[in-house]
Write a protein that holds these residues in place. Structure first.
Motif, PDB file in Angstrom:
ATOM      1  N   GLU A   1      -9.806  -9.618   7.989  1.00 24.04           N
ATOM      2  CA  GLU A   1      -9.257  -8.565   7.153  1.00 24.04           C
ATOM      3  C   GLU A   1      -7.837  -8.244   7.595  1.00 24.04           C
ATOM      4  O   GLU A   1      -7.562  -8.165   8.794  1.00 24.04           O
ATOM      5  N   PRO A   2      -6.908  -8.043   6.644  1.00 27.41           N
ATOM      6  CA  PRO A   2      -5.550  -7.683   7.055  1.00 27.41           C
ATOM      7  C   PRO A   2      -5.553  -6.297   7.695  1.00 27.41           C
ATOM      8  O   PRO A   2      -6.417  -5.467   7.399  1.00 27.41           O
ATOM      9  N   PRO A   3      -4.605  -6.060   8.587  1.00 30.10           N
ATOM     10  CA  PRO A   3      -4.560  -4.739   9.227  1.00 30.10           C
ATOM     11  C   PRO A   3      -4.278  -3.638   8.202  1.00 30.10           C
ATOM     12  O   PRO A   3      -3.577  -3.865   7.212  1.00 30.10           O
ATOM     13  N   ALA A   4      -4.855  -2.488   8.441  1.00 25.26           N
ATOM     14  CA  ALA A   4      -4.633  -1.352   7.542  1.00 25.26           C
ATOM     15  C   ALA A   4      -3.183  -0.876   7.676  1.00 25.26           C
ATOM     16  O   ALA A   4      -2.629  -0.880   8.774  1.00 25.26           O
ATOM     17  N   PRO A   5      -2.570  -0.472   6.572  1.00 26.41           N
ATOM     18  CA  PRO A   5      -1.206   0.048   6.672  1.00 26.41           C
ATOM     19  C   PRO A   5      -1.196   1.365   7.450  1.00 26.41           C
ATOM     20  O   PRO A   5      -2.189   2.087   7.502  1.00 26.41           O
ATOM     21  N   ILE A   6      -0.077   1.654   8.045  1.00 29.20           N
ATOM     22  CA  ILE A   6       0.080   2.904   8.795  1.00 29.20           C
ATOM     23  C   ILE A   6       0.380   4.022   7.798  1.00 29.20           C
ATOM     24  O   ILE A   6       1.366   3.942   7.064  1.00 29.20           O
ATOM     25  N   PRO A   7      -0.471   5.064   7.738  1.00 25.71           N
ATOM     26  CA  PRO A   7      -0.239   6.134   6.765  1.00 25.71           C
ATOM     27  C   PRO A   7       0.970   6.981   7.154  1.00 25.71           C
ATOM     28  O   PRO A   7       1.217   7.230   8.334  1.00 25.71           O
ATOM     29  N   ARG A   8       1.720   7.384   6.144  1.00 30.94           N
ATOM     30  CA  ARG A   8       2.859   8.260   6.389  1.00 30.94           C
ATOM     31  C   ARG A   8       3.182   9.025   5.121  1.00 30.94           C
ATOM     32  O   ARG A   8       3.011   8.514   4.026  1.00 30.94           O
ATOM     33  N   LEU A   9       3.614  10.249   5.276  1.00 31.55           N
ATOM     34  CA  LEU A   9       4.111  11.063   4.174  1.00 31.55           C
ATOM     35  C   LEU A   9       5.625  11.081   4.312  1.00 31.55           C
ATOM     36  O   LEU A   9       6.161  11.587   5.303  1.00 31.55           O
TER      37      LEU A   9
END
Length: 151
Positions: free
Chosen positions: A4-12
């Motif tokens: 599975e590809p790595p999850a994106p880093i969440p940011r606002l």
């Protein structure tokens, strides 16, 4: 077996407010002292440095089209969200509320002691977007203007 590809880093990164009169809204946020950036956009869109996420102003009807949402009916009051202006001290909360009102904001709720040990009041910008001005336990404002949360 595929990985599975790595999850994106969440940011606002940006909060965009739909506004009725972009010229008036630009004047209001300029008067509050936010630093406008990318002025080459003229009155198409306005971007402000807030010390954290960028605040953007965009004509309400165009924002609705862009997001594929209906322009009507528009809510005339509370939209289920608020913006916050965290302060270092109760006196700063009082000063910010007075200042915002002097620049054209509407006072929604006078500053008061909160049940969680803070101090808070509310104003609305010219388009009715509510701002909480607050000192809250565990949330500090640093010299860098950024909010620092306790663990």
């Amino acid at each position: 077996m595929s990985k599975e590809p790595p999850a994106p880093i969440p940011r606002l990164t940006v909060i965009t407010l739909g506004v009725n009169d972009i010229r008036a809204s630009i004047a209001f946020y300029d008067a509050l002292g936010f630093s406008r950036r990318l002025k080459v956009t003229g009155e198409t869109v306005a971007f402000y440095d807030t010390g954290g996420p960028v605040l953007a102003l965009f004509p309400w009807d165009q924002l609705a089209v862009d997001a594929k949402l209906p322009d009507h009916p528009r809510p005339s009051t509370f939209r289920g969200m608020t913006l916050a202006w965290n302060c270092r001290a109760r006196e700063e909360v009082d000063a910010v509320l007075v200042f915002a009102v002097s620049k054209g904001a509407a006072l929604l709720k006078a500053a008061h002691e909160t049940d969680y040990g803070g101090y808070s009041g509310y104003f609305a910008d010219p388009d009715g977007h509510p701002w909480e001005v607050v000192v809250a336990p565990g949330i500090d404002v640093g010299e860098d203007r950024r909010v620092h949360l306790a663990e």
